[in-house]
Design a protein around this motif. Structure first.
Motif, PDB file in Angstrom:
ATOM      1  N   GLY A   1      46.307  29.430  26.752  1.00 10.69           N
ATOM      2  CA  GLY A   1      44.930  29.909  26.779  1.00 10.69           C
ATOM      3  C   GLY A   1      44.604  30.776  27.983  1.00 10.69           C
ATOM      4  N   LEU A   2      45.631  31.393  28.573  1.00 10.24           N
ATOM      5  CA  LEU A   2      45.452  32.186  29.781  1.00 10.24           C
ATOM      6  C   LEU A   2      45.497  33.679  29.480  1.00 10.24           C
ATOM      7  CD1 LEU A   2      47.810  30.107  32.073  1.00 10.24           C
ATOM      8  CD2 LEU A   2      45.325  30.256  32.293  1.00 10.24           C
ATOM      9  N   PRO A   3      44.841  34.497  30.293  1.00 16.17           N
ATOM     10  CA  PRO A   3      44.893  35.953  30.097  1.00 16.17           C
ATOM     11  C   PRO A   3      46.228  36.514  30.563  1.00 16.17           C
ATOM     12  CG  PRO A   3      43.675  35.443  32.094  1.00 16.17           C
ATOM     13  CD  PRO A   3      43.990  34.114  31.449  1.00 16.17           C
ATOM     14  N   ILE A   4      46.666  37.581  29.946  1.00 15.04           N
ATOM     15  CA  ILE A   4      47.881  38.261  30.399  1.00 15.04           C
ATOM     16  C   ILE A   4      47.617  39.741  30.698  1.00 15.04           C
ATOM     17  CG2 ILE A   4      49.500  36.678  29.285  1.00 15.04           C
ATOM     18  CD1 ILE A   4      49.798  38.729  27.019  1.00 15.04           C
ATOM     19  N   ARG A   5      46.367  40.162  30.571  1.00 20.40           N
ATOM     20  CA  ARG A   5      45.965  41.517  30.928  1.00 20.40           C
ATOM     21  C   ARG A   5      44.639  41.452  31.680  1.00 20.40           C
ATOM     22  NH1 ARG A   5      50.348  41.750  29.348  1.00 20.40           N
ATOM     23  NH2 ARG A   5      51.306  43.070  27.761  1.00 20.40           N
ATOM     24  N   LEU A   6      44.410  42.398  32.556  1.00 18.45           N
ATOM     25  CA  LEU A   6      43.132  42.459  33.256  1.00 18.45           C
ATOM     26  C   LEU A   6      41.974  42.558  32.277  1.00 18.45           C
ATOM     27  CD1 LEU A   6      44.138  44.894  36.147  1.00 18.45           C
ATOM     28  CD2 LEU A   6      43.459  42.507  36.423  1.00 18.45           C
ATOM     29  N   SER A   7      42.177  43.289  31.207  1.00 19.78           N
ATOM     30  CA  SER A   7      41.109  43.441  30.211  1.00 19.78           C
ATOM     31  C   SER A   7      40.741  42.111  29.574  1.00 19.78           C
ATOM     32  CB  SER A   7      41.535  44.442  29.126  1.00 19.78           C
ATOM     33  OG  SER A   7      42.751  44.031  28.507  1.00 19.78           O
ATOM     34  N   HIS A   8      41.695  41.174  29.477  1.00 19.30           N
ATOM     35  CA  HIS A   8      41.407  39.853  28.919  1.00 19.30           C
ATOM     36  C   HIS A   8      40.446  39.070  29.814  1.00 19.30           C
ATOM     37  CE1 HIS A   8      45.568  39.966  26.743  1.00 19.30           C
ATOM     38  NE2 HIS A   8      44.721  40.838  26.274  1.00 19.30           N
ATOM     39  N   ALA A   9      40.386  39.438  31.100  1.00 20.92           N
ATOM     40  CA  ALA A   9      39.461  38.803  32.042  1.00 20.92           C
ATOM     41  C   ALA A   9      38.249  39.694  32.301  1.00 20.92           C
ATOM     42  CB  ALA A   9      40.183  38.498  33.354  1.00 20.92           C
ATOM     43  N   ASN A  10      38.055  40.666  31.419  1.00 26.18           N
ATOM     44  CA  ASN A  10      36.922  41.607  31.521  1.00 26.18           C
ATOM     45  C   ASN A  10      36.947  42.396  32.825  1.00 26.18           C
ATOM     46  OD1 ASN A  10      35.713  40.802  28.991  1.00 26.18           O
ATOM     47  ND2 ASN A  10      35.006  38.943  30.017  1.00 26.18           N
ATOM     48  N   ILE A  11      38.144  42.747  33.261  1.00 24.95           N
ATOM     49  CA  ILE A  11      38.324  43.560  34.465  1.00 24.95           C
ATOM     50  C   ILE A  11      38.829  44.933  34.053  1.00 24.95           C
ATOM     51  CG2 ILE A  11      39.592  43.813  36.629  1.00 24.95           C
ATOM     52  CD1 ILE A  11      39.743  40.730  36.733  1.00 24.95           C
ATOM     53  N   GLY A  12      38.099  45.963  34.473  1.00 26.68           N
ATOM     54  CA  GLY A  12      38.473  47.326  34.130  1.00 26.68           C
ATOM     55  C   GLY A  12      39.290  47.994  35.211  1.00 26.68           C
ATOM     56  N   SER A  13      39.353  49.329  35.140  1.00 29.39           N
ATOM     57  CA  SER A  13      40.210  50.098  36.048  1.00 29.39           C
ATOM     58  C   SER A  13      39.472  50.649  37.254  1.00 29.39           C
ATOM     59  CB  SER A  13      40.840  51.261  35.277  1.00 29.39           C
ATOM     60  OG  SER A  13      39.833  52.121  34.750  1.00 29.39           O
ATOM     61  N   ASP A  14      38.170  50.390  37.361  1.00 29.09           N
ATOM     62  CA  ASP A  14      37.357  51.082  38.361  1.00 29.09           C
ATOM     63  C   ASP A  14      37.658  50.683  39.806  1.00 29.09           C
ATOM     64  OD1 ASP A  14      36.196  48.694  37.248  1.00 29.09           O
ATOM     65  OD2 ASP A  14      34.459  49.020  38.538  1.00 29.09           O
ATOM     66  N   ARG A  15      38.232  49.491  40.026  1.00 25.65           N
ATOM     67  CA  ARG A  15      38.459  49.046  41.407  1.00 25.65           C
ATOM     68  C   ARG A  15      39.946  48.828  41.722  1.00 25.65           C
ATOM     69  NH1 ARG A  15      33.855  44.783  43.246  1.00 25.65           N
ATOM     70  NH2 ARG A  15      34.615  45.518  45.276  1.00 25.65           N
ATOM     71  N   LEU A  16      40.814  49.354  40.877  1.00 24.92           N
ATOM     72  CA  LEU A  16      42.250  49.146  41.089  1.00 24.92           C
ATOM     73  C   LEU A  16      42.722  49.760  42.404  1.00 24.92           C
ATOM     74  CD1 LEU A  16      43.834  49.727  37.553  1.00 24.92           C
ATOM     75  CD2 LEU A  16      42.820  47.647  38.520  1.00 24.92           C
ATOM     76  N   ARG A  17      42.293  50.988  42.670  1.00 28.38           N
ATOM     77  CA  ARG A  17      42.720  51.659  43.896  1.00 28.38           C
ATOM     78  C   ARG A  17      42.189  50.920  45.126  1.00 28.38           C
ATOM     79  NH1 ARG A  17      46.911  54.761  45.035  1.00 28.38           N
ATOM     80  NH2 ARG A  17      47.049  53.418  46.859  1.00 28.38           N
ATOM     81  N   GLU A  18      40.957  50.481  45.048  1.00 31.88           N
ATOM     82  CA  GLU A  18      40.367  49.729  46.156  1.00 31.88           C
ATOM     83  C   GLU A  18      41.170  48.460  46.436  1.00 31.88           C
ATOM     84  OE1 GLU A  18      36.517  46.804  46.835  1.00 31.88           O
ATOM     85  OE2 GLU A  18      36.429  48.318  45.254  1.00 31.88           O
ATOM     86  N   MET A  19      41.521  47.721  45.375  1.00 31.47           N
ATOM     87  CA  MET A  19      42.273  46.480  45.570  1.00 31.47           C
ATOM     88  C   MET A  19      43.667  46.759  46.112  1.00 31.47           C
ATOM     89  SD  MET A  19      41.165  43.943  42.421  1.00 31.47           S
ATOM     90  CE  MET A  19      41.803  45.000  41.106  1.00 31.47           C
ATOM     91  N   ALA A  20      44.302  47.817  45.618  1.00 30.57           N
ATOM     92  CA  ALA A  20      45.645  48.161  46.093  1.00 30.57           C
ATOM     93  C   ALA A  20      45.633  48.491  47.580  1.00 30.57           C
ATOM     94  CB  ALA A  20      46.195  49.332  45.284  1.00 30.57           C
ATOM     95  N   ASP A  21      44.621  49.237  48.013  1.00 33.83           N
ATOM     96  CA  ASP A  21      44.525  49.596  49.429  1.00 33.83           C
ATOM     97  C   ASP A  21      44.224  48.365  50.287  1.00 33.83           C
ATOM     98  OD1 ASP A  21      45.055  52.242  48.848  1.00 33.83           O
ATOM     99  OD2 ASP A  21      42.937  52.826  48.770  1.00 33.83           O
ATOM    100  N   LYS A  22      43.328  47.489  49.813  1.00 31.51           N
ATOM    101  CA  LYS A  22      43.011  46.273  50.564  1.00 31.51           C
ATOM    102  C   LYS A  22      44.214  45.353  50.679  1.00 31.51           C
ATOM    103  CE  LYS A  22      39.359  43.863  49.819  1.00 31.51           C
ATOM    104  NZ  LYS A  22      38.358  43.097  49.071  1.00 31.51           N
ATOM    105  N   CYS A  23      45.068  45.362  49.658  1.00 33.07           N
ATOM    106  CA  CYS A  23      46.222  44.466  49.625  1.00 33.07           C
ATOM    107  C   CYS A  23      47.137  44.686  50.821  1.00 33.07           C
ATOM    108  CB  CYS A  23      46.988  44.665  48.316  1.00 33.07           C
ATOM    109  SG  CYS A  23      48.298  43.470  48.017  1.00 33.07           S
ATOM    110  N   THR A  24      47.186  45.906  51.317  1.00 34.54           N
ATOM    111  CA  THR A  24      48.100  46.214  52.414  1.00 34.54           C
ATOM    112  C   THR A  24      47.376  46.421  53.746  1.00 34.54           C
ATOM    113  OG1 THR A  24      48.056  48.534  51.696  1.00 34.54           O
ATOM    114  CG2 THR A  24      49.894  47.186  50.934  1.00 34.54           C
ATOM    115  N   VAL A  25      46.101  46.072  53.827  1.00 28.41           N
ATOM    116  CA  VAL A  25      45.393  46.160  55.107  1.00 28.41           C
ATOM    117  C   VAL A  25      46.058  45.209  56.107  1.00 28.41           C
ATOM    118  CG1 VAL A  25      43.246  45.610  56.318  1.00 28.41           C
ATOM    119  CG2 VAL A  25      43.172  46.882  54.173  1.00 28.41           C
TER     120      VAL A  25
END
Length: 391
Positions: free
Chosen positions: A343-367
């Motif tokens: 019963g778990l999601p396997i795509r971001l879309s399954h968790a209602n997460i879109g593409s609008d903040r992907l770059r932001e998260m990627a940059d924060k990941c390596t701060v």
């Protein structure tokens, strides 16, 4: 196999009614207790009353700090630090799952640290400044994070929604009480997220570039198969003690560092997921079920034979497939099918997460760091590509 040291002093007290021993165990280390927990579940399932009775029977002073939420918050940690300092607390007892335990560890460290506890999470090189920590104990109710006997703590800072970890032997709990009965009342989704978290801890260790680690490979494979087999059964038979016991013990061993020995794990998927749950506040296990397949698709060529071994030994993928790449992708499909079954999601879309903040998260990941991961050292651009694969 590389050189290693293994040290884990956490006393594991496992079995039925073991939470009744909480007071006696605390009394070995302190007399003034901060009782730390989350919401109402520990009161609804009776664990809270049993623990309080056990503390009172030992004549110990205690005060409470509830309110821990998934992805535990720095603001509550700071409140706990204040309470400990103002009330001469000398022991912190966590009653709950990984979020409560991680919060308790942060409080125990911060109560003795002269600086801002968050500085240690953002810069792990400062952990040497942590010369004293209040002792911590655990009454576990959610098998998942393995924090009950680990060196780790993960906290989320509401300012900027950064989610960061520390790892130090100083915060290993003095004892951990594990009664599988306390997990009977977990909602199915929480059971599933916990199993996903355990599975991720095992896979993070499994995918190493260190060679000649067959012993720990096979220990990891056995633990992974234990979770793959028992977690779906826990959804079907939630009050089966033997099933819950297998999962609870597997979760503890998955993250007590025994299975790290002689190898270097990856941990890139955890860092990548931390940005998702930090920003969107989804369950950590649900974020991992999204990230891990995408990470596998992106990095498998760095050591395809390791992935082939995993596919064969864990998911029984045989060589009837025409090439190595087909074997790897068949394994990923089987892993994804298991997540879906849970019963778990396997795509971001399954968790209602879109593409609008992907770059932001990627940059924060390596701060504060040049890369994440060890199987393949991932830059912010690599992380961004993995997020896109996860859409």
């Amino acid at each position: 196999m590389i050189n290693f040291e293994f040290y884990n002093p956490a006393r594991i007290i496992f079995g039925k009614d073991t939470e009744l021993q909480a007071g006696a165990q605390i009394a070995k280390f302190g007399k003034r207790v901060l009782l730390h927990y989350g919401g109402g579940s520990v009161k609804a399932n009776g664990v809270y009353d049993k623990v309080v009775k056990a503390i009172e029977e030992e004549g110990l002073f205690f005060m409470e700090l509830g309110g821990v939420v998934p992805n535990p918050r720095l603001s509550l940690v700071r409140e706990g630090i204040r309470l400990c300092r103002e009330n001469n607390i000398d022991f912190v007892l966590a009653v709950g799952g990984g979020s409560v335990i991680d919060s308790a560890k942060a409080i125990a460290a911060g109560a003795c640290y002269s600086g801002d506890i968050w500085d240690l999470y953002m810069d792990n090189s400062k952990l040497g400044e942590l010369t004293k920590v209040l002792p911590v104990g655990v009454v576990l109710t959610i098998p998942a994070a393995g924090s009950e006997s680990s060196t780790a703590s993960v906290i989320t800072n509401e300012e900027g929604w950064f989610k960061r970890a520390i790892g130090t032997e100083a915060i290993i709990p003095k004892f951990a009480i594990l009664n599988p009965e306390t997990s009977y009342t977990l909602p199915p989704y929480q059971t599933a997220c916990g199993a996903s978290d355990i599975l991720a801890h095992l896979m993070e260790r499994y995918f190493t570039q260190v060679s000649n680690v067959d012993f720990t490979d096979r220990l990891l494979e056995a633990n992974i198969r234990t979770i793959l087999n028992n977690a779906p059964l826990a959804l079907k038979y939630p009050e089966n003690y033997d099933i819950r016991a297998e999962i609870m013990w597997a979760g503890a061993v998955a993250h007590n560092n025994l299975l790290n020995t002689g190898r270097i794990g990856d941990w890139g998927s955890h860092d990548i997921e931390h940005e998702i749950s930090g920003v969107y506040d989804i369950a950590h296990g649900a974020g991992l079920s999204i990230v891990f397949p995408a990470w596998m698709k992106y990095v498998y060529k760095q050591n395809v034979d390791k992935f082939i071994q995993f596919a064969q030994r864990v998911f029984n993928v045989d060589f009837s497939f025409d090439n190595k790449e087909q074997i790897v992708f068949e394994m990923i499909e089987r892993l994804e099918a298991w997540y879906v079954r849970m019963g778990l999601p396997i795509r971001l879309s399954h968790a209602n997460i879109g593409s609008d903040r992907l770059r932001e998260m990627a940059d924060k990941c390596t701060v504060g760091r040049t890369h994440v991961g060890n199987f393949q050292k991932l830059t912010a651009d690599d992380v961004y590509e993995i997020y896109k694969l996860a859409l």
